[in-house]
Design a protein around this motif. Structure first.
Motif, PDB file in Angstrom:
ATOM      1  N   LEU A  28      44.800  26.504  40.350  1.00 20.83           N
ATOM      2  CA  LEU A  28      44.394  27.279  41.074  1.00 20.83           C
ATOM      3  C   LEU A  28      44.381  28.593  39.490  1.00 20.83           C
ATOM      4  N   HIS A  29      43.004  29.094  39.803  1.00 19.89           N
ATOM      5  CA  HIS A  29      41.981  29.886  38.847  1.00 19.89           C
ATOM      6  C   HIS A  29      41.836  31.451  39.288  1.00 19.89           C
ATOM      7  N   ALA A  30      42.334  32.230  38.085  1.00 22.18           N
ATOM      8  CA  ALA A  30      42.175  33.724  38.743  1.00 22.18           C
ATOM      9  C   ALA A  30      41.110  34.478  38.204  1.00 22.18           C
ATOM     10  N   GLN A  31      40.137  35.048  38.084  1.00 18.42           N
ATOM     11  CA  GLN A  31      38.862  35.149  38.382  1.00 18.42           C
ATOM     12  C   GLN A  31      38.614  36.547  39.088  1.00 18.42           C
ATOM     13  N   GLU A  32      37.813  37.381  37.983  1.00 20.26           N
ATOM     14  CA  GLU A  32      37.571  39.102  38.249  1.00 20.26           C
ATOM     15  C   GLU A  32      36.224  38.806  39.222  1.00 20.26           C
ATOM     16  N   THR A  33      35.864  39.314  39.673  1.00 21.18           N
ATOM     17  CA  THR A  33      34.570  39.082  41.146  1.00 21.18           C
ATOM     18  C   THR A  33      33.391  40.305  39.775  1.00 21.18           C
ATOM     19  N   VAL A  34      31.811  39.630  39.946  1.00 26.01           N
ATOM     20  CA  VAL A  34      31.388  40.070  38.843  1.00 26.01           C
ATOM     21  C   VAL A  34      30.068  41.216  40.141  1.00 26.01           C
ATOM     22  N   PRO A  35      28.812  41.977  39.310  1.00 22.15           N
ATOM     23  CA  PRO A  35      28.185  42.540  40.541  1.00 22.15           C
ATOM     24  C   PRO A  35      26.916  40.955  40.010  1.00 22.15           C
ATOM     25  N   LEU A  36      26.011  40.995  40.801  1.00 22.33           N
ATOM     26  CA  LEU A  36      24.930  40.463  40.950  1.00 22.33           C
ATOM     27  C   LEU A  36      24.375  39.571  39.981  1.00 22.33           C
ATOM     28  N   ASN A  37      24.396  40.752  39.257  1.00 23.65           N
ATOM     29  CA  ASN A  37      23.275  41.273  38.164  1.00 23.65           C
ATOM     30  C   ASN A  37      23.940  40.980  36.921  1.00 23.65           C
ATOM     31  N   SER A  38      25.102  41.150  36.999  1.00 22.76           N
ATOM     32  CA  SER A  38      25.921  39.888  35.846  1.00 22.76           C
ATOM     33  C   SER A  38      26.137  38.894  36.167  1.00 22.76           C
ATOM     34  N   ALA A  39      26.022  38.647  37.037  1.00 17.82           N
ATOM     35  CA  ALA A  39      26.428  36.951  37.434  1.00 17.82           C
ATOM     36  C   ALA A  39      26.040  35.293  35.876  1.00 17.82           C
ATOM     37  N   THR A  40      26.543  34.285  36.479  1.00 13.17           N
ATOM     38  CA  THR A  40      25.436  33.730  35.222  1.00 13.17           C
ATOM     39  C   THR A  40      25.375  32.490  35.765  1.00 13.17           C
ATOM     40  N   LEU A  41      26.281  32.206  36.868  1.00 10.40           N
ATOM     41  CA  LEU A  41      26.198  31.300  38.057  1.00 10.40           C
ATOM     42  C   LEU A  41      26.635  29.594  36.914  1.00 10.40           C
ATOM     43  N   ALA A  42      27.261  29.669  36.663  1.00  9.48           N
ATOM     44  CA  ALA A  42      27.732  28.985  35.737  1.00  9.48           C
ATOM     45  C   ALA A  42      29.032  28.721  35.753  1.00  9.48           C
ATOM     46  N   GLY A  43      30.553  27.715  35.815  1.00  7.59           N
ATOM     47  CA  GLY A  43      31.315  27.753  35.943  1.00  7.59           C
ATOM     48  C   GLY A  43      32.328  27.981  37.328  1.00  7.59           C
ATOM     49  N   ASP A  44      33.235  28.171  36.896  1.00  2.00           N
ATOM     50  CA  ASP A  44      34.041  29.197  37.935  1.00  2.00           C
ATOM     51  C   ASP A  44      34.140  31.100  37.935  1.00  2.00           C
ATOM     52  N   GLU A  45      33.287  31.629  38.657  1.00  2.00           N
ATOM     53  CA  GLU A  45      32.446  32.663  39.112  1.00  2.00           C
ATOM     54  C   GLU A  45      32.819  33.261  40.607  1.00  2.00           C
ATOM     55  N   VAL A  46      33.102  34.560  40.892  1.00  2.00           N
ATOM     56  CA  VAL A  46      32.940  35.188  42.049  1.00  2.00           C
ATOM     57  C   VAL A  46      32.067  36.166  42.096  1.00  2.00           C
ATOM     58  N   ILE A  47      31.090  36.291  42.467  1.00  2.00           N
ATOM     59  CA  ILE A  47      29.645  37.208  42.921  1.00  2.00           C
ATOM     60  C   ILE A  47      29.570  37.611  43.730  1.00  2.00           C
ATOM     61  N   GLU A  48      29.983  38.923  43.633  1.00  2.00           N
ATOM     62  CA  GLU A  48      29.648  40.070  44.878  1.00  2.00           C
ATOM     63  C   GLU A  48      28.279  39.922  45.298  1.00  2.00           C
ATOM     64  N   THR A  49      27.626  39.863  46.307  1.00  2.00           N
ATOM     65  CA  THR A  49      26.766  39.531  46.838  1.00  2.00           C
ATOM     66  C   THR A  49      26.123  40.610  48.141  1.00  2.00           C
ATOM     67  N   PRO A  50      25.000  41.006  48.900  1.00  2.00           N
ATOM     68  CA  PRO A  50      24.094  41.075  49.513  1.00  2.00           C
ATOM     69  C   PRO A  50      25.001  40.082  51.410  1.00  2.00           C
ATOM     70  N   ALA A  51      25.602  38.676  50.926  1.00  4.31           N
ATOM     71  CA  ALA A  51      26.145  38.244  51.804  1.00  4.31           C
ATOM     72  C   ALA A  51      27.538  37.280  51.610  1.00  4.31           C
ATOM     73  N   GLY A  52      27.962  38.667  50.690  1.00  5.67           N
ATOM     74  CA  GLY A  52      29.140  38.524  51.202  1.00  5.67           C
ATOM     75  C   GLY A  52      30.139  38.072  49.650  1.00  5.67           C
ATOM     76  N   GLU A  53      31.086  37.644  49.112  1.00  2.00           N
ATOM     77  CA  GLU A  53      31.240  37.267  47.653  1.00  2.00           C
ATOM     78  C   GLU A  53      30.915  35.378  47.605  1.00  2.00           C
ATOM     79  N   ILE A  54      30.360  35.320  46.877  1.00  2.00           N
ATOM     80  CA  ILE A  54      30.547  34.107  46.859  1.00  2.00           C
ATOM     81  C   ILE A  54      30.939  33.327  45.714  1.00  2.00           C
ATOM     82  N   VAL A  55      31.905  32.311  46.046  1.00  2.00           N
ATOM     83  CA  VAL A  55      32.812  32.037  45.226  1.00  2.00           C
ATOM     84  C   VAL A  55      32.560  31.043  44.510  1.00  2.00           C
ATOM     85  N   LEU A  56      32.104  30.108  42.770  1.00  2.00           N
ATOM     86  CA  LEU A  56      31.430  29.701  42.144  1.00  2.00           C
ATOM     87  C   LEU A  56      32.674  28.258  41.978  1.00  2.00           C
ATOM     88  N   GLU A  57      32.931  27.030  41.844  1.00  2.00           N
ATOM     89  CA  GLU A  57      33.538  26.415  41.286  1.00  2.00           C
ATOM     90  C   GLU A  57      32.659  25.070  40.377  1.00  2.00           C
TER      91      GLU A  57
END
Length: 496
Positions: A20-49
């Motif tokens: 289990l990983h707990a992650q804060e949702t980050v806005p698209l312009n703050s996303a790192t696109l690395a590791g575990d991340e939940v990104i808020e996008t126009p396509a909905g939330e994109i979950v990276l693991e």
């Protein structure tokens, strides 16, 4: 294994196997696109693991990508689809889908089919296919303006007063995109090459003498090189028809069809690449899947909204007369591109609300050509409304060598406004009309709205229901005072 995402406020818990990983949702312009991340996008939330996303996210990103592309493809293809619609609908309405057949448009019904048609001079139109070989035109002398245009509505050459013949008449040969023009060059012959197989031959008769029409059609010749003959001119049909580009899937059907008739220009190859995932591939039948159909329909609707916004608020240019809302309609170069850019937004603005472009229209010079001025706002900066009354004060001595006109158009169809009237004067007023009532100083007040001012009904054009409207103020053979801006038009004033 496909991961599941459960959203709890701003925190998302990812379940992947037993970890289990707990992650804060980050806005698209703050996303790192690395590791575990939940990104808020126009396509909905994109979950990276571990920097990857699951199949559902991939599908949503492709849907968004294709929708964005479809909307921009609409803007790119607007001139091509508009011209194709015009060709097909005119052929059906006038029977001019045969070689050498011209539609002659004179009545309000006939002209109301053309997007922002002028209502002051007769129109003569033909569509010709050069894939069967070059076409020769023996053009008569006289006061006419027009040209041969390709299917992107770019002038191949002008005819008449703004053409090489200068109104004196000449012989022209136009060859297709894959034809070598060199063998046809000869003294006294103008040879041009079109970038498309299909071309439009369009003419406006400017001679005020009605008898000149008979002279023109008798002397006009067109056919294969060295074998020209009298053309057919279809006149007096008085039919209602529409050349407004279709919406929904029908828009893309038109585009797919014409792309299969024409070579692909180098400048358009990136757009062809974007069309392929949407089911439009040159040389293949257009048979979109359910997913592609949905995206294409939404893309056409979004693209039209974007194009209409450009049409109403052209952010790439400024008003012609400072302190007003009047724009000069043409704001692009004749080839629709420069050394560095394709004039994408500029041409879409014009070809969404209008058709055709010639040298005399795009680049008029003092004493020749035509100028098209347009506005969508009143003196307060508010959008013009169909349920309100307005007045336009036209100063005396409009700087034209020929005449001026004010024509009313529907924002919905971009064709001449349908207010129930049957005469040209119901939706177009011009300086050659004897009906206009002038002020003592030579100026004239023209009224637009649901109510005609008492005693000035002949200076009025009616609007109806909620059909929004705009106008073109045309100056035929504009003179220097227009270009140096010592002449100007005021905005429409609301009338209480």
């Amino acid at each position: 294994m496909r991961q599941l995402a459960f959203v709890f406020g701003t925190a998302t818990v990812l379940v992947s196997g037993a970890v289990l990983h707990a992650q804060e949702t980050v806005p698209l312009n703050s996303a790192t696109l690395a590791g575990d991340e939940v990104i808020e996008t126009p396509a909905g939330e994109i979950v990276l693991e571990d920097s990857y996303f699951d199949g559902d996210a991939s599908e949503r990103l492709f849907d968004l990508m294709d929708l964005q592309r479809a909307s921009q493809l609409y803007i790119w293809s607007t001139p091509l689809v508009s011209t194709t619609t015009w060709r097909d609908e005119q052929g059906a309405a006038f029977g001019t889908d045969e070689p050498g057949a011209f539609a002659v448009l004179e009545t309000l019904k006939e002209k109301r089919g053309i997007v922002t048609a002028n209502l002051t001079t007769p129109y003569i139109f033909n569509f010709t296919d050069l894939s069967d070989g070059p076409v020769q035109i023996d053009y008569p002398a006289g006061q006419t303006a027009g040209g041969v245009l390709d299917m992107w509505m770019r002038p191949v050459f002008d005819l008449g007063l703004t053409g090489p013949d200068g109104g004196e008449g000449a012989t022209y040969i136009v060859v297709g995109p894959e034809e070598d023009p060199a063998p046809y060059e000869a003294d006294g012959v103008y040879v041009f090459q079109s970038a498309t197989n299909n071309v439009l031959v369009g003419i406006r008769i400017l001679d005020p003498d009605p008898a000149y029409y008979d002279t023109y059609v008798a002397e006009y010749r067109m056919g294969t090189v060295g074998n020209t003959e009298t053309s057919t001119f279809v006149r007096g049909k008085d039919v209602e028809w529409s050349a407004t580009a279709p919406r929904g899937l029908a828009y893309w059907e038109k585009l797919a069809g014409i792309l299969n008739e024409e070579p692909v220009r180098g400048i358009d190859k990136p757009w062809m690449a974007m069309l392929a995932p949407l089911g439009i591939v040159k040389g293949e039948e257009f048979a979109p899947t359910e997913r592609q159909t949905q995206i294409l329909k939404e893309g056409a609707a979004l693209g039209e909204l974007m194009t209409r916004n450009l049409q109403v608020n052209p952010r790439y240019t400024d008003v012609w007369w400072e302190g007003t809302s009047w724009y000069k309609s043409f704001d692009f170069d004749i080839p629709q591109e420069t050394d560095t850019v394709q004039q994408f937004d500029e041409r879409a603005t014009w070809f969404y609300e209008a058709v055709a472009s010639t040298k005399g229209m795009v680049d008029p010079q003092p004493g020749g050509g035509q100028v098209y001025m347009t506005t969508k706002r009143d003196s307060n900066g508010d959008m013009l409304r169909a349920d309100r009354n307005y007045v336009l004060h036209v100063p005396a001595d409009v700087p034209v060598a020929q005449f001026w006109s004010l024509t009313l158009y529907s924002e919905e169809t971009r064709r001449p406004y349908d207010n129930g009237g049957t005469e040209i004067s119901d939706v177009s007023l011009d300086s050659r009309m004897e009906q206009l009532q002038y002020n003592d100083d030579g100026s004239v007040d023209l009224y637009v709205g649901p109510d005609a001012p008492e005693g000035l009904e002949t200076n009025h054009m009616a609007t109806v229901g909620d059909d929004g409207w705009f106008v073109y103020f045309r100056l035929y053979a504009p003179e220097e005072a227009f270009f140096d801006k010592t002449f100007s038009l005021p905005d429409f004033e609301p009338v209480e």
